[in-house]
Write a protein that holds these residues in place. Structure first.
Motif, short mmCIF file in Angstrom:
data_model
loop_
_atom_site.label_atom_id
_atom_site.label_comp_id
_atom_site.label_asym_id
_atom_site.label_seq_id
_atom_site.Cartn_x
_atom_site.Cartn_y
_atom_site.Cartn_z
N LYS A 196 -11.29 4.27 5.46
CA LYS A 196 -10.01 3.82 4.75
C LYS A 196 -9.37 4.86 3.84
CE LYS A 196 -10.20 0.39 1.99
NZ LYS A 196 -10.39 1.46 1.03
N SER A 197 -10.47 5.59 2.80
CA SER A 197 -9.98 6.45 1.99
C SER A 197 -9.52 7.72 2.72
CB SER A 197 -10.88 6.48 0.78
OG SER A 197 -11.14 5.45 0.17
N THR A 198 -10.33 7.94 3.43
CA THR A 198 -10.08 9.26 4.28
C THR A 198 -8.77 9.09 4.87
OG1 THR A 198 -12.42 9.43 4.91
CG2 THR A 198 -10.79 10.66 6.29
N VAL A 199 -8.36 8.00 5.59
CA VAL A 199 -7.28 7.85 6.10
C VAL A 199 -5.87 7.92 5.25
CG1 VAL A 199 -5.49 6.17 7.65
CG2 VAL A 199 -8.03 6.45 8.10
N THR A 200 -6.24 7.09 4.01
CA THR A 200 -5.19 7.34 2.90
C THR A 200 -4.91 8.65 2.60
OG1 THR A 200 -5.90 5.16 1.89
CG2 THR A 200 -4.60 6.51 0.84
N ALA A 201 -6.03 9.50 2.41
CA ALA A 201 -5.73 10.73 1.74
C ALA A 201 -5.05 11.53 2.68
CB ALA A 201 -7.08 11.43 1.29
N ASN A 202 -5.46 11.74 4.01
CA ASN A 202 -4.46 12.47 5.01
C ASN A 202 -3.41 12.12 5.49
OD1 ASN A 202 -6.71 14.59 6.10
ND2 ASN A 202 -7.94 13.00 5.72
N LEU A 203 -3.16 10.72 5.37
CA LEU A 203 -1.96 10.10 5.64
C LEU A 203 -0.75 10.56 4.39
CD1 LEU A 203 -2.02 6.63 6.84
CD2 LEU A 203 -1.51 8.55 8.08
N ALA A 204 -1.27 10.55 3.13
CA ALA A 204 -0.38 11.13 2.05
C ALA A 204 -0.18 12.31 2.33
CB ALA A 204 -1.03 10.98 0.70
N ILE A 205 -1.18 13.38 2.50
CA ILE A 205 -0.60 14.82 2.54
C ILE A 205 0.16 14.87 3.90
CG2 ILE A 205 -1.70 16.93 2.81
CD1 ILE A 205 -4.09 15.99 1.36
N ALA A 206 0.04 14.30 4.75
CA ALA A 206 0.84 14.33 6.11
C ALA A 206 2.26 14.07 5.75
CB ALA A 206 0.36 13.66 7.23
N LEU A 207 2.42 12.88 4.99
CA LEU A 207 3.98 12.56 4.61
C LEU A 207 4.27 13.80 3.54
CD1 LEU A 207 3.27 8.77 3.91
CD2 LEU A 207 4.70 9.94 5.77
N HIS A 208 3.41 14.10 2.62
CA HIS A 208 4.22 15.08 1.67
C HIS A 208 4.42 16.59 2.53
CE1 HIS A 208 4.16 18.21 -1.51
NE2 HIS A 208 3.31 18.96 -0.89
N LYS A 209 3.61 16.83 3.69
CA LYS A 209 3.84 18.10 4.50
C LYS A 209 5.25 17.76 4.91
CE LYS A 209 -0.59 20.03 4.90
NZ LYS A 209 -0.07 21.46 4.90
N SER A 210 5.89 16.69 5.35
CA SER A 210 6.91 16.53 6.10
C SER A 210 8.23 16.51 5.13
CB SER A 210 7.07 15.10 6.74
OG SER A 210 7.02 14.15 5.54
N GLY A 211 7.84 16.59 3.86
CA GLY A 211 8.87 16.77 2.87
C GLY A 211 9.14 15.53 1.81
N ALA A 212 8.22 14.52 1.81
CA ALA A 212 8.20 13.25 1.13
C ALA A 212 7.69 13.56 -0.32
CB ALA A 212 7.83 12.18 1.96
N LYS A 213 7.86 12.81 -0.98
CA LYS A 213 7.22 12.65 -2.54
C LYS A 213 6.19 11.73 -2.35
CE LYS A 213 11.40 14.48 -4.87
NZ LYS A 213 12.15 14.11 -6.09
N VAL A 214 4.65 11.92 -2.80
CA VAL A 214 4.01 10.87 -2.47
C VAL A 214 2.88 10.74 -3.41
CG1 VAL A 214 2.21 10.23 -0.71
CG2 VAL A 214 4.12 11.51 0.04
N GLY A 215 2.42 9.58 -3.83
CA GLY A 215 1.39 9.23 -4.63
C GLY A 215 0.29 8.42 -4.09
#
Length: 369
Positions: A114-133
């Protein structure tokens, strides 16, 4: 040229024939068209998407151009600027006022990544241009500091309006908060549930998050005090469930899913991510071996009418990247990166649909379940 005149009104009339594929309404009535600039047989305008991670961006662009040519004239030169404004239902929220969407990432059991998925989803969203925490809500076993290579970092304290506020750690463009930043990594957390819940609440109330499009909450396994504390503290936009394909994991994932659907909680379940869906060896990238079985998450999706957001392969480089403190999508490993990128786009899409079609989630008022 056709009999139509090239005016702002005719441009809007033409674009009124373009349907937003997910929301099933035209992009003009949705307020997605602005900044119309007319020239000699030319028009330029901006389409404001509901998320920068929109997977249908090019389809919408093509439909807009086709609509101008069909309803005004084929000779018109069309220039379309694509931007995004992530939608939200969290207007005037007392806690986290600058955060548009709070997304719980849950699982019925531990060990599903779950934490691996969370970390990579967050970075993928950031790479699209979103602000993520990310808030690492696993008070007893925080993983986010390790996965982001931030075990030795400590948040700074700043004064804002006379109050001390924690500044989140920033790594790879993601704002992070975890109990792992505040206590020694080898110290066991011998806290009862209410104390752990108060620690989570401080991550919301005493941390300066600023403006975020998505705040992902990496929950501990199971369904317990932390989960209840979350839904009592803030209105949660939605939840995603992480599972692996085998029967024992699916059985526990059902408990996590149905917890959010209980009437007194009523948090929309945005979708399911199936982790370790199949094994793909590096030397045979086109081969798939279903070590943990197959079809489990798909059956769960169909049974509860919840979208399957993505299937993440079991790839050695994903594990290595997490251990090295550099999530797989940062290193650009192609198989993993494509899987997480697709899941992140699906998640952003579901958030946009949820915000357009459902009421704001209410903060839960009960004290016990």
């Amino acid at each position: 040229m056709s009999s139509y005149k090239l005016t702002e009104q005719t441009v809007l009339a033409a674009l009124g024939h373009v349907e937003e594929p997910d929301l099933k309404r035209d992009i003009v009535s949705l307020g997605m068209v602005n900044n119309i600039v007319l020239g000699v047989d030319s028009v330029r305008f901006t389409v404001v998407l509901t998320t920068p991670a929109c997977p249908l961006k090019e389809l919408i662009r093509q439909r807009c151009e086709a609509a101008i040519h069909e309803h005004i004239g084929p000779e018109v030169t069309v220039q379309i600027d694509m931007t995004a404004n992530v939608t939200s239902t969290r207007d005037s929220a007392p806690l986290l006022p600058g955060v548009k969407n709070i997304i719980a990432v849950a699982s019925g059991k531990g060990g599903v990544g779950k934490s691996t998925v969370t970390a990579n989803l967050a970075i993928a969203l950031h790479k699209s241009g979103a602000k993520v925490g990310i808030i690492d809500a696993d008070i007893y076993g925080p993983s986010i500091p390790v996965m982001f290579g931030a075990e030795d970092m400590q948040p700074q304290i700043v004064q804002i309006d006379g109050q001390n506020r924690l500044q989140p750690i920033q790594q790879f463009g993601i704002k992070l908060m975890s109990i792992g930043f505040l206590v020694p990594p080898d110290q066991a957390m011998l806290w009862r549930g209410p104390v752990a819940s108060r620690a989570l609440q401080q991550f919301f109330s005493d941390t300066e998050w600023g403006e975020l499009d998505y705040l992902l909450i990496d929950l501990p396994p199971g369904t317990g005090d932390i989960h209840l504390s979350l839904v009592q503290t803030v209105p949660v936009t939605g939840a995603i469930i992480v599972t692996t394909p085998q029967k024992v994991a699916i059985a526990d994932a059902i408990k996590g899913l149905t917890m959010f659907r209980q009437p007194q909680i009523n948090v929309p379940v945005l979708g399911i991510v199936e982790n370790m869906a199949y094994f793909t060896p590096a030397e045979l990238p086109d081969h798939q071996y279903f070590i943990f079985g197959s079809g489990g998450a798909q059956q769960l999706s169909e049974r509860f009418d919840v979208p399957l957001l993505g299937q993440i392969p079991l790839v050695q480089s994903i594990r290595e990247a997490g251990d090295e403190g550099k999530p797989a999508i940062v290193s650009g490993e192609p198989i993993a990166a494509e899987a997480f990128r697709g899941a992140a786009e699906s998640l952003a899409r579901r958030v946009a649909i949820r915000n357009a079609t459902q009421d704001q989630t209410k903060r839960v008022e009960f004290t016990r379940v």
